[in-house]
Design a protein around this motif. Structure first.
Motif, mmCIF file in Angstrom:
data_model
loop_
_atom_site.group_PDB
_atom_site.id
_atom_site.type_symbol
_atom_site.label_atom_id
_atom_site.label_comp_id
_atom_site.label_asym_id
_atom_site.label_seq_id
_atom_site.Cartn_x
_atom_site.Cartn_y
_atom_site.Cartn_z
ATOM 1 N N THR A 41 -4.704 -11.369 -11.110
ATOM 2 C CA THR A 41 -5.475 -10.476 -11.974
ATOM 3 C C THR A 41 -6.835 -10.142 -11.366
ATOM 4 O O THR A 41 -7.319 -9.011 -11.499
ATOM 5 N N ALA A 42 -7.447 -11.110 -10.695
ATOM 6 C CA ALA A 42 -8.729 -10.830 -10.030
ATOM 7 C C ALA A 42 -8.551 -9.787 -8.938
ATOM 8 O O ALA A 42 -9.394 -8.894 -8.765
ATOM 9 N N PHE A 43 -7.455 -9.876 -8.185
ATOM 10 C CA PHE A 43 -7.191 -8.892 -7.138
ATOM 11 C C PHE A 43 -6.903 -7.522 -7.740
ATOM 12 O O PHE A 43 -7.428 -6.497 -7.279
ATOM 13 N N ALA A 44 -6.074 -7.498 -8.800
ATOM 14 C CA ALA A 44 -5.646 -6.230 -9.383
ATOM 15 C C ALA A 44 -6.785 -5.471 -10.042
ATOM 16 O O ALA A 44 -6.800 -4.236 -10.060
ATOM 17 N N THR A 45 -7.742 -6.173 -10.600
ATOM 18 C CA THR A 45 -8.823 -5.530 -11.358
ATOM 19 C C THR A 45 -10.132 -5.448 -10.585
ATOM 20 O O THR A 45 -11.157 -5.071 -11.148
ATOM 21 N N ASP A 46 -10.111 -5.798 -9.313
ATOM 22 C CA ASP A 46 -11.317 -5.746 -8.492
ATOM 23 C C ASP A 46 -11.882 -4.319 -8.497
ATOM 24 O O ASP A 46 -11.221 -3.380 -8.058
ATOM 25 N N SER A 53 -14.245 -2.989 -6.737
ATOM 26 C CA SER A 53 -14.863 -2.560 -5.480
ATOM 27 C C SER A 53 -14.215 -1.277 -4.965
ATOM 28 O O SER A 53 -13.006 -1.083 -5.093
ATOM 29 N N PRO A 54 -14.996 -0.406 -4.349
ATOM 30 C CA PRO A 54 -14.419 0.833 -3.804
ATOM 31 C C PRO A 54 -13.558 0.541 -2.578
ATOM 32 O O PRO A 54 -13.767 -0.429 -1.854
ATOM 33 N N GLY A 55 -12.569 1.390 -2.356
ATOM 34 C CA GLY A 55 -11.681 1.241 -1.208
ATOM 35 C C GLY A 55 -10.388 0.551 -1.576
ATOM 36 O O GLY A 55 -10.392 -0.476 -2.268
ATOM 37 N N ALA A 56 -9.270 1.134 -1.143
ATOM 38 C CA ALA A 56 -7.965 0.513 -1.398
ATOM 39 C C ALA A 56 -7.850 -0.789 -0.617
ATOM 40 O O ALA A 56 -8.403 -0.929 0.475
ATOM 41 N N THR A 57 -7.148 -1.746 -1.185
ATOM 42 C CA THR A 57 -6.990 -3.056 -0.543
ATOM 43 C C THR A 57 -5.523 -3.472 -0.552
ATOM 44 O O THR A 57 -4.724 -2.985 -1.354
ATOM 45 N N LEU A 58 -5.224 -4.413 0.353
ATOM 46 C CA LEU A 58 -3.848 -4.879 0.539
ATOM 47 C C LEU A 58 -3.737 -6.345 0.176
ATOM 48 O O LEU A 58 -4.623 -7.147 0.497
ATOM 49 N N GLY A 59 -2.634 -6.702 -0.483
ATOM 50 C CA GLY A 59 -2.336 -8.099 -0.783
ATOM 51 C C GLY A 59 -0.896 -8.416 -0.411
ATOM 52 O O GLY A 59 -0.033 -7.531 -0.417
ATOM 53 N N VAL A 60 -0.657 -9.668 -0.072
ATOM 54 C CA VAL A 60 0.694 -10.125 0.267
ATOM 55 C C VAL A 60 1.043 -11.314 -0.617
ATOM 56 O O VAL A 60 0.259 -12.258 -0.737
ATOM 57 N N VAL A 61 2.205 -11.261 -1.244
ATOM 58 C CA VAL A 61 2.705 -12.350 -2.084
ATOM 59 C C VAL A 61 4.060 -12.770 -1.537
ATOM 60 O O VAL A 61 4.960 -11.937 -1.345
ATOM 61 N N SER A 62 4.206 -14.060 -1.270
ATOM 62 C CA SER A 62 5.465 -14.557 -0.718
ATOM 63 C C SER A 62 5.853 -15.857 -1.411
ATOM 64 O O SER A 62 5.103 -16.415 -2.210
ATOM 65 N N GLY A 63 7.001 -16.349 -1.057
ATOM 66 C CA GLY A 63 7.526 -17.569 -1.662
ATOM 67 C C GLY A 63 9.037 -17.507 -1.671
ATOM 68 O O GLY A 63 9.630 -16.418 -1.656
ATOM 69 N N LEU A 99 2.200 -8.543 -14.391
ATOM 70 C CA LEU A 99 0.885 -8.056 -13.974
ATOM 71 C C LEU A 99 0.808 -6.538 -14.101
ATOM 72 O O LEU A 99 -0.173 -5.992 -14.628
ATOM 73 N N CYS A 100 1.851 -5.847 -13.653
ATOM 74 C CA CYS A 100 1.871 -4.390 -13.752
ATOM 75 C C CYS A 100 1.948 -3.930 -15.207
ATOM 76 O O CYS A 100 1.296 -2.960 -15.603
ATOM 77 N N ALA A 101 2.743 -4.648 -15.995
ATOM 78 C CA ALA A 101 2.870 -4.276 -17.409
ATOM 79 C C ALA A 101 1.547 -4.446 -18.138
ATOM 80 O O ALA A 101 1.171 -3.624 -18.984
ATOM 81 N N ALA A 102 0.823 -5.514 -17.834
ATOM 82 C CA ALA A 102 -0.436 -5.799 -18.526
ATOM 83 C C ALA A 102 -1.563 -4.884 -18.082
ATOM 84 O O ALA A 102 -2.493 -4.619 -18.854
ATOM 85 N N SER A 103 -1.493 -4.392 -16.840
ATOM 86 C CA SER A 103 -2.613 -3.603 -16.305
ATOM 87 C C SER A 103 -2.312 -2.118 -16.166
ATOM 88 O O SER A 103 -3.185 -1.346 -15.763
ATOM 89 N N VAL A 140 -7.584 6.739 -7.578
ATOM 90 C CA VAL A 140 -8.806 7.518 -7.367
ATOM 91 C C VAL A 140 -9.843 7.240 -8.445
ATOM 92 O O VAL A 140 -11.039 7.107 -8.162
ATOM 93 N N ASP A 141 -9.404 7.130 -9.690
ATOM 94 C CA ASP A 141 -10.352 6.994 -10.799
ATOM 95 C C ASP A 141 -10.637 5.554 -11.195
ATOM 96 O O ASP A 141 -11.735 5.235 -11.656
ATOM 97 N N THR A 142 -9.657 4.678 -11.034
ATOM 98 C CA THR A 142 -9.808 3.301 -11.521
ATOM 99 C C THR A 142 -8.909 2.369 -10.712
ATOM 100 O O THR A 142 -7.907 2.830 -10.144
ATOM 101 N N PRO A 143 -9.224 1.083 -10.634
ATOM 102 C CA PRO A 143 -8.337 0.164 -9.916
ATOM 103 C C PRO A 143 -6.942 0.144 -10.540
ATOM 104 O O PRO A 143 -6.803 0.119 -11.763
ATOM 105 N N ILE A 144 -5.930 0.165 -9.705
ATOM 106 C CA ILE A 144 -4.552 0.075 -10.178
ATOM 107 C C ILE A 144 -3.750 -0.732 -9.166
ATOM 108 O O ILE A 144 -3.923 -0.575 -7.955
ATOM 109 N N VAL A 145 -2.922 -1.622 -9.674
ATOM 110 C CA VAL A 145 -2.100 -2.431 -8.786
ATOM 111 C C VAL A 145 -0.749 -1.745 -8.586
ATOM 112 O O VAL A 145 -0.152 -1.212 -9.532
ATOM 113 N N VAL A 146 -0.303 -1.701 -7.328
ATOM 114 C CA VAL A 146 0.992 -1.139 -6.964
ATOM 115 C C VAL A 146 1.747 -2.211 -6.190
ATOM 116 O O VAL A 146 1.244 -2.736 -5.192
ATOM 117 N N VAL A 147 2.953 -2.542 -6.642
ATOM 118 C CA VAL A 147 3.736 -3.618 -6.045
ATOM 119 C C VAL A 147 4.970 -3.050 -5.362
ATOM 120 O O VAL A 147 5.734 -2.296 -5.980
#
Length: 485
Positions: free
Chosen positions: A18-23, A25-35, A48-52, A102-109
């Motif tokens: 959630t901290a990553f998804a709602t950050d 800060s300007p500029g697109a960012t990348l995250g990696v989730v594994s397991g 996470l996508c449903a909630a945000s 463009v307008d607000t932080p959004i998480v894309v998985v």
């Protein structure tokens, strides 16, 4: 962001995501989730996508063109468009993704990212270009792009060495299996010996309780044997073939017969490379690659002997694989015939105790020493916990030590003996004293200060408990492992 009510534990993972998804800060960012598969990664990211209000896309094994069509169709639904987006390249698709933020932080998985890369091997480089440091589309977006996958060897390479995405990720999250305490809680077990036995069979994978056995947990210690037969050794149970599927799902494991043979050797107690080579009938120098592949895939762990750093030992990381190779694989033809599970299980009791329960208890003792033991228990904070072998030149033999803990300076904190099926007594303590004496000449270890510990799942003799009161030994039982420090 509200945490899903039906999410068991995973507080840290949820807060990190959630901290990553709602950050903001300007500029697109990348995250990696594994397991590894079946740990709940997809559930976490879907929630996470449903909630945000984010966008979640689960890839399938398909051609690049088909995947792009599916991506365009689902992205159009996200944007409430009347017709699907006609995407002809991943460059277009990623620019569309950047446009969402463009307008607000959004998480894309992008879930099952390895499937997409199998059809489009250059996709990681495409992501690198899309997120170029000075690229206008990235600077003008606050999209939080998450790449998720279960192929550990592939996902591990995404951010390593000279990989295109090296240094580009602001999140590298591994969703691990539940540790023994969490697994006991998840299965609803408060009988610690039963909790240990269940964990020795199925480990801490959440899906094995929910989806695979439909919440069928042992009703008590007396139900354990029947539970193994109906939940694991039953040909109609999804767990029956799960160990085979785990290896088959890893693309890097091409010679499955070889890899199963290596795991069978480790399960049988051949934990060093020479012993594994002898077991499977291969030369020692031919095993470097398969051992590395199994380690990268998360199926084996390797640890250096603290007393002989050039010597490494291997252990199976997934309990179900140990159980399969020790109990099921040798009797596969019998097990495939319905109604033979109880008979096979009776015949396998010695193998289960010696090859599964005993080594698993040792592993859990090392885990507790490193993760839960209070620093005061062993006179310091363990930085490294492993097993080891000490040579006895005078006796022309060697001693195997189940638990060896050192601090960050290399000082020896504890030598431990772990026994599952026998009451631990003064004889075990004398053995540890002998080992400590053999190490006295190694100044860097400062072995004379090391504490001695006896771990037992069965109990301790009254004489050993009296010695404990004098401070000469630390006694650790199952209750302390599961609840104490």
């Amino acid at each position: 962001m509200r945490r899903p009510a039906d999410l068991f534990d995973r507080e840290w993972e949820w807060e990190t995501l959630t901290a990553f998804a709602t950050d903001p800060s300007p500029g697109a960012t990348l995250g990696v989730v594994s397991g590894r598969r079946r740990q709940g990664k997809s559930f976490l990211l879907q929630e996470l996508c449903a909630a945000s209000g984010g966008f979640y896309f689960a890839a399938t094994e398909a051609t690049e063109a088909e995947s792009l069509r599916a991506f365009g169709r689902e992205l159009a639904q996200q944007l409430r468009l009347a017709v699907p987006l006609a995407l002809t390249s991943w460059e277009q698709a990623l620019d569309a993704v950047l446009g969402l933020g463009v307008d607000t932080p959004i998480v894309v998985v992008l879930d099952e990212f390895p499937y997409l890369c199998k059809a489009a091997p250059s996709l990681p480089s495409t992501v690198q270009r899309a997120l170029g440091p000075r690229r206008g589309e990235r600077l003008g977006s606050r999209t939080r792009l998450v790449l998720c996958g279960s192929a550990l060897s592939f996902m591990g390479r995404l951010l390593s060495g000279s990989a295109p995405l090296r240094g580009r990720s602001g999140l590298d999250l591994t969703v691990a299996t539940f540790d023994p305490r969490l697994a006991a809680d998840f299965w609803g077990i408060t009988d610690w010996d039963l909790a240990l036995r269940v964990h020795a069979v199925v480990g801490g994978t959440p899906a094995y309780r929910r989806e695979f056995v439909r919440d069928d947990s042992p009703a008590g210690a007396g139900d354990f044997d029947a539970w193994v037969c109906r939940a694991v050794l039953n040909p109609a149970s999804p767990l029956f073939k799960e160990a085979r599927y785990l290896l088959a799902e890893e693309a890097d494991l091409r010679d499955l017969a070889l890899y199963h043979s290596v795991l069978a050797a480790v399960a049988a107690g051949r934990t060093v490379r020479g012993g594994i080579a002898n077991y499977i009938g291969r030369r020692d120098d031919t095993l470097r690659h398969p051992l590395t592949v199994l380690e990268d895939a998360g199926f084996l762990t390797r640890s250096a002997d603290p007393f002989r750093p050039a010597r490494s030992s291997y252990r199976i990381a997934e309990p179900l694989l140990t159980f399969y190779h020790s109990v099921m694989r040798p009797e596969w033809s019998r097990l495939e015939r319905p109604g033979r599970a109880a008979e096979v299980w009776r015949d396998a009791q010695e193998r289960f105790r010696s090859q599964v329960l005993g080594p698993h208890f040792e592993t859990i003792c090392r885990w507790w020493t490193g993760q839960h033991a209070d620093p005061a228990t062993f006179g310091g904070q363990p930085a490294r916990v492993s097993s080891g072998v000490v040579n006895d030149p005078a006796g022309r033999g060697k001693y195997e030590v189940d638990v060896v803990a050192t601090d960050s300076s290399g000082r020896l904190l504890v030598l431990g003996e772990a026994k599952y099926g026998e009451t631990t007594g003064v004889g075990h303590l004398e053995r540890l004293r002998r080992i400590r004496g053999l190490l006295a000449g190694r100044e860097s270890l400062r072995a004379a200060e090391a504490r001695l510990a006896c771990f037992s799942a069965t109990g301790f003799t009254d004489e050993l408990r009296r010695v404990e009161q004098n401070g000469e030994v630390v006694l650790v039982d199952l209750a302390r492992i599961y609840t104490g420090h």
